[in-house]
Design a protein around this motif. Structure first.
Motif, mmCIF file in Angstrom:
data_model
loop_
_atom_site.group_PDB
_atom_site.id
_atom_site.type_symbol
_atom_site.label_atom_id
_atom_site.label_comp_id
_atom_site.label_asym_id
_atom_site.label_seq_id
_atom_site.Cartn_x
_atom_site.Cartn_y
_atom_site.Cartn_z
ATOM 1 N N SER A 1 -22.254 31.357 -15.076
ATOM 2 C CA SER A 1 -21.599 32.658 -15.222
ATOM 3 C C SER A 1 -22.339 33.528 -16.232
ATOM 4 C CB SER A 1 -20.145 32.476 -15.680
ATOM 5 O OG SER A 1 -20.086 32.231 -17.066
ATOM 6 N N TRP A 2 -22.069 34.811 -16.195
ATOM 7 C CA TRP A 2 -22.625 35.737 -17.186
ATOM 8 C C TRP A 2 -22.077 35.426 -18.570
ATOM 9 C CZ3 TRP A 2 -26.071 39.891 -16.420
ATOM 10 C CH2 TRP A 2 -26.470 40.086 -15.094
ATOM 11 N N GLU B 1 -23.245 38.777 -1.301
ATOM 12 C CA GLU B 1 -24.353 38.854 -2.257
ATOM 13 C C GLU B 1 -23.860 39.048 -3.687
ATOM 14 O OE1 GLU B 1 -27.140 37.898 -1.336
ATOM 15 O OE2 GLU B 1 -26.869 38.047 0.830
ATOM 16 N N LEU B 2 -22.771 39.778 -3.869
ATOM 17 C CA LEU B 2 -22.183 39.884 -5.207
ATOM 18 C C LEU B 2 -21.712 38.524 -5.708
ATOM 19 C CD1 LEU B 2 -20.225 43.239 -4.957
ATOM 20 C CD2 LEU B 2 -21.875 42.654 -6.752
ATOM 21 N N GLY B 3 -21.249 37.698 -4.797
ATOM 22 C CA GLY B 3 -20.884 36.330 -5.188
ATOM 23 C C GLY B 3 -22.057 35.607 -5.827
ATOM 24 N N HIS B 4 -23.236 35.738 -5.221
ATOM 25 C CA HIS B 4 -24.445 35.142 -5.818
ATOM 26 C C HIS B 4 -24.753 35.769 -7.174
ATOM 27 C CE1 HIS B 4 -25.422 32.662 -2.472
ATOM 28 N NE2 HIS B 4 -25.782 33.645 -1.653
ATOM 29 N N ALA B 5 -24.700 37.104 -7.245
ATOM 30 C CA ALA B 5 -25.026 37.798 -8.490
ATOM 31 C C ALA B 5 -24.086 37.410 -9.620
ATOM 32 C CB ALA B 5 -24.994 39.308 -8.278
ATOM 33 N N LEU B 6 -22.874 36.944 -9.259
ATOM 34 C CA LEU B 6 -21.903 36.496 -10.263
ATOM 35 C C LEU B 6 -22.023 34.999 -10.549
ATOM 36 C CD1 LEU B 6 -18.769 38.545 -9.142
ATOM 37 C CD2 LEU B 6 -20.230 38.951 -11.143
#
Length: 260
Positions: free
Chosen positions: A102-103, A215-220
């Motif tokens: 996670s970030w 793709e946002l799932g990957h970025a998160l």
């Protein structure tokens, strides 16, 4: 006995026949399942351990029985449009969803920003922003984080459309097959292939909302899921007006950004 022997010879010959478009299949497995061609030239490539293990890795990633053989279902899924991210079918087999990181692991902040640096030719900028905003909310409603839009190019999650060699080490392949890809925290870039025809609320073309959520799932920090109804399943699913996150997706985002 003679007839039985003849039948077995025919069956063996059929099993040993090279698959259709072997070169294309090897290229696909090299990209998505870590396949490296054997140096043993005495054995047909599709009969090597390296080839069979790569097929198994792909089958594992898409939730198929791990036979290592190119059966009809495996070949069908290889032909489908998909995400360009490679997970290789590794990870904890005790659960379907897989997470990377996670970030929050790298920063105490609870608000991320996203921006769109280059737009598609198929939709107006306002429509693209609305669709991506909806995709962001699909995740934030279940996780303990905020993600806000900014017009600045200095943001955490940078989104853009491009074609072929579009400025990263993973070029697109023209229309079909790879639709988009993204990078895990703390890169956060999301790239869409603008050789595709992007649409909103339509069964034609490629549905931007569905692909954006994925793709946002990957970025998160979420990896691919083996559950076919999960948005994080690597194979593209066409527009569904009743789309919502699967429990597998919800478990993944909560694993990374659990609400307190």
């Amino acid at each position: 006995m003679v007839l039985l022997f003849a039948f077995l010879l025919v069956a063996a010959a059929t099993a040993a026949d090279p698959p259709v478009d072997l070169e294309e299949i090897e290229s696909y497995l090299a990209q998505f399942a870590g396949y490296k061609k054997s140096e043993n030239t005495l054995v047909a490539s599709w009969e090597t351990e390296e080839f069979n293990e790569a097929v198994k890795r792909f089958q594992r990633e898409v939730g198929l029985e791990e036979t290592g053989r190119l059966n009809e279902e495996t070949l069908t899924l290889m032909k489908e449009d998909r995400c360009g991210i490679t997970d290789g079918g590794d990870g904890d087999n005790s659960q379907d969803y897989q997470v990377w990181t996670s970030w929050f692991k790298y920063s105490p902040k609870r608000t991320l920003s996203y921006c769109i640096t280059d737009y598609t030719k198929d939709l107006s900028p306002s429509t693209a922003r609305r669709v991506i905003s909806d995709a962001v909310r699909a995740w934030t409603r279940y996780g303990n984080l905020n993600i806000r839009y900014t017009s600045s190019r200095s943001c955490d999650l940078k989104m853009k459309w491009g074609v072929r060699n579009h400025g990263c080490f993973s070029p697109f392949d023209g229309r079909g097959r790879i639709l988009a890809h993204a990078f895990y925290p703390t890169n956060g870039d999301v790239h869409f292939d603008d050789d595709e025809y992007w649409t909103d609320r339509s069964r034609s073309g490629k549905n931007l909302y569905y692909v954006s959520v994925h793709e946002l799932g990957h970025a998160l920090g979420i990896r691919h899921s083996r559950v076919r109804d999960s948005v994080m399943y690597p194979i593209y699913r066409s527009y569904n007006p009743n789309f919502k996150l699967h429990m597998d997706d919800i478990n993944a985002i909560r694993k990374l950004y659990r609400k307190f």
